[in-house]
Scaffold this active site. Structure first.
Site, PDB file in Angstrom:
ATOM      1  N   SER A  16      32.002-107.460 -51.703  1.00  0.00           N
ATOM      2  CA  SER A  16      31.047-107.837 -50.667  1.00  0.00           C
ATOM      3  C   SER A  16      31.461-107.225 -49.338  1.00  0.00           C
ATOM      4  O   SER A  16      32.629-106.875 -49.131  1.00  0.00           O
ATOM      5  CB  SER A  16      30.953-109.358 -50.547  1.00  0.00           C
ATOM      6  OG  SER A  16      32.234-109.943 -50.420  1.00  0.00           O
ATOM      7  N   GLU A  18      31.051-107.304 -44.915  1.00  0.00           N
ATOM      8  CA  GLU A  18      30.728-108.095 -43.727  1.00  0.00           C
ATOM      9  C   GLU A  18      30.308-107.177 -42.589  1.00  0.00           C
ATOM     10  O   GLU A  18      30.987-106.188 -42.290  1.00  0.00           O
ATOM     11  CB  GLU A  18      31.945-108.927 -43.306  1.00  0.00           C
ATOM     12  CG  GLU A  18      31.696-109.788 -42.072  1.00  0.00           C
ATOM     13  CD  GLU A  18      32.853-110.717 -41.782  1.00  0.00           C
ATOM     14  OE1 GLU A  18      33.184-111.524 -42.672  1.00  0.00           O
ATOM     15  OE2 GLU A  18      33.440-110.617 -40.678  1.00  0.00           O
ATOM     16  N   ASP A 110      35.432-119.448 -32.852  1.00  0.00           N
ATOM     17  CA  ASP A 110      36.478-119.257 -31.845  1.00  0.00           C
ATOM     18  C   ASP A 110      36.036-119.824 -30.505  1.00  0.00           C
ATOM     19  O   ASP A 110      34.832-119.941 -30.232  1.00  0.00           O
ATOM     20  CB  ASP A 110      36.781-117.763 -31.677  1.00  0.00           C
ATOM     21  CG  ASP A 110      37.356-117.151 -32.946  1.00  0.00           C
ATOM     22  OD1 ASP A 110      38.087-117.868 -33.660  1.00  0.00           O
ATOM     23  OD2 ASP A 110      37.059-115.969 -33.214  1.00  0.00           O
ATOM     24  N   PHE A 219      42.625-105.834 -31.848  1.00  0.00           N
ATOM     25  CA  PHE A 219      41.865-106.837 -32.592  1.00  0.00           C
ATOM     26  C   PHE A 219      42.741-107.645 -33.539  1.00  0.00           C
ATOM     27  O   PHE A 219      42.659-108.877 -33.584  1.00  0.00           O
ATOM     28  CB  PHE A 219      40.747-106.134 -33.368  1.00  0.00           C
ATOM     29  CG  PHE A 219      40.015-107.031 -34.328  1.00  0.00           C
ATOM     30  CD1 PHE A 219      39.177-108.031 -33.864  1.00  0.00           C
ATOM     31  CD2 PHE A 219      40.167-106.875 -35.697  1.00  0.00           C
ATOM     32  CE1 PHE A 219      38.497-108.860 -34.750  1.00  0.00           C
ATOM     33  CE2 PHE A 219      39.493-107.696 -36.586  1.00  0.00           C
ATOM     34  CZ  PHE A 219      38.656-108.691 -36.104  1.00  0.00           C
ATOM     35  N   HIS A 269      36.303-109.101 -50.169  1.00  0.00           N
ATOM     36  CA  HIS A 269      35.309-109.117 -49.097  1.00  0.00           C
ATOM     37  C   HIS A 269      35.781-108.137 -48.028  1.00  0.00           C
ATOM     38  O   HIS A 269      36.800-108.361 -47.365  1.00  0.00           O
ATOM     39  CB  HIS A 269      35.196-110.533 -48.520  1.00  0.00           C
ATOM     40  CG  HIS A 269      34.074-110.700 -47.535  1.00  0.00           C
ATOM     41  ND1 HIS A 269      32.747-110.578 -47.889  1.00  0.00           N
ATOM     42  CD2 HIS A 269      34.086-110.989 -46.204  1.00  0.00           C
ATOM     43  CE1 HIS A 269      31.987-110.793 -46.833  1.00  0.00           C
ATOM     44  NE2 HIS A 269      32.773-111.026 -45.797  1.00  0.00           N
TER      45      HIS A 269
END
Length: 308
Positions: A16, A18, A110, A219, A269
């Site tokens: 999958s 994102e 967040d 990040f 994912h």
């Protein structure tokens, strides 16, 4: 189709992707190109991230609708507790249902920009298990939850992340997707502790290949993803060669995914950052070699690809 049913009936591990909603015309074109390329890989499902606030929320629903009806991909919408009351969240869920969404990833979210700690919105939810319970009680979605093989920044004790995941499943989550990690032993240990607690839902590893030094220092540091020392050393040695960093990142992620699948992970994912080349290379290699068909070894001997 419900993602829990996709996982249960798939003869092979699920793969999958994102994405995040684009904010500009240029970003939308980039996402469109990535979708056209990745659609050819026949993902089991895709997911779209979510931000607090009306414009971001509306973009998420729009992208999910387009993924399903324009691109023929089963899509899951992320949903957070940030910046919304319970009634406002109910409205969003109704909009998702009206848009034909079958799957929701229920998240706490967040803290808003500039805030160090999460604080519930007055009249809102304080945690993702609370959000999960509302969805399960009032809507027909298949619900996913986030899991943290490495400690969540707000974890209060060593077992907190396991207990929180257990609470999400008790509230109605049918599967879990992990935060990004780079040491497989963290995943294996986390899943083993979940099983010891009686949690038996699928736990899908979330992976993102490192394709730039800035990414690894920015990040990933922000979200608390630990890069093993050997891998960090090899990345730093290629700091002046961006193409070499990309090659290493793809190779490491491919080895990492292959080991996870060989040890029984139900799928992968991929966090794509709305780009296709790295994900496409990794997935093509995995499908060629089919590591999930190998005889599993003891997870206790597994960990990270050998760059330590």
């Amino acid at each position: 189709m419900r993602i829990d049913e996709i996982i249960e009936t798939s003869p092979d591990p699920t793969f999958s992707f994102e994405f995040f909603p684009p904010k500009t015309d240029e970003a939308e074109a980039l996402l469109h190109d990535a979708l056209e390329t990745l659609r050819e890989l026949s993902p089991s499902f895709v997911s779209v991230t979510y931000g607090a606030g009306g414009s971001s929320r509306d973009r998420t629903i729009k992208v999910v609708r387009n993924l399903r009806f324009d691109h023929g991909l089963e899509a899951m919408a992320h949903l957070t507790c940030v910046g919304a009351t319970k009634d406002e969240i109910r409205t969003v869920l109704q909009q998702m249902r009206d848009a034909g969404v079958d799957n929701v990833l229920a998240l706490r979210g967040d803290p808003p920009g500039g805030e160090e700690k999460f604080a519930p919105t007055p009249g809102g939810f304080a945690s993702s298990p609370e959000l999960t319970q509302l969805i399960a009680e009032e809507f027909p979605f298949a619900i996913g939850g986030a899991a943290y093989p490495e400690p969540h920044p707000d974890a209060r004790h060593e077992d907190d992340d396991v207990q929180t995941a257990k609470a999400k499943v008790a509230a109605g989550a049918k599967f879990l997707i992990t935060q990004i990690f780079y040491d497989n032993s963290d995943y294996f240990s986390f899943v083993r502790r979940l099983r010891d607690e009686g949690v038996d839902v699928p736990v899908i590893p979330g992976l993102m290949p490192i394709t730039s030094i800035g990414q690894s220092r920015g990040f990933l540091t922000k979200i608390g993803a630990r890069i093993p020392e050997g891998y960090r050393r090899e990345l730093d040695a290629r700091e002046d060669d961006p193409e070499a960093v990309i090659s290493l990142g793809i190779s490491y992620a491919t080895l990492q995914a292959a080991e996870l699948l060989a040890q029984g992970a139900p799928g992968i994912h991929f966090i794509t950052m709305n780009r296709s080349p790295a994900t496409r290379a990794i997935l093509a290699t995995l499908r060629l070699h089919r590591p999930w068909e190998r005889t599993p070894e003891s997870p206790t001997s597994a960990g990270q690809p050998s760059l330590a």
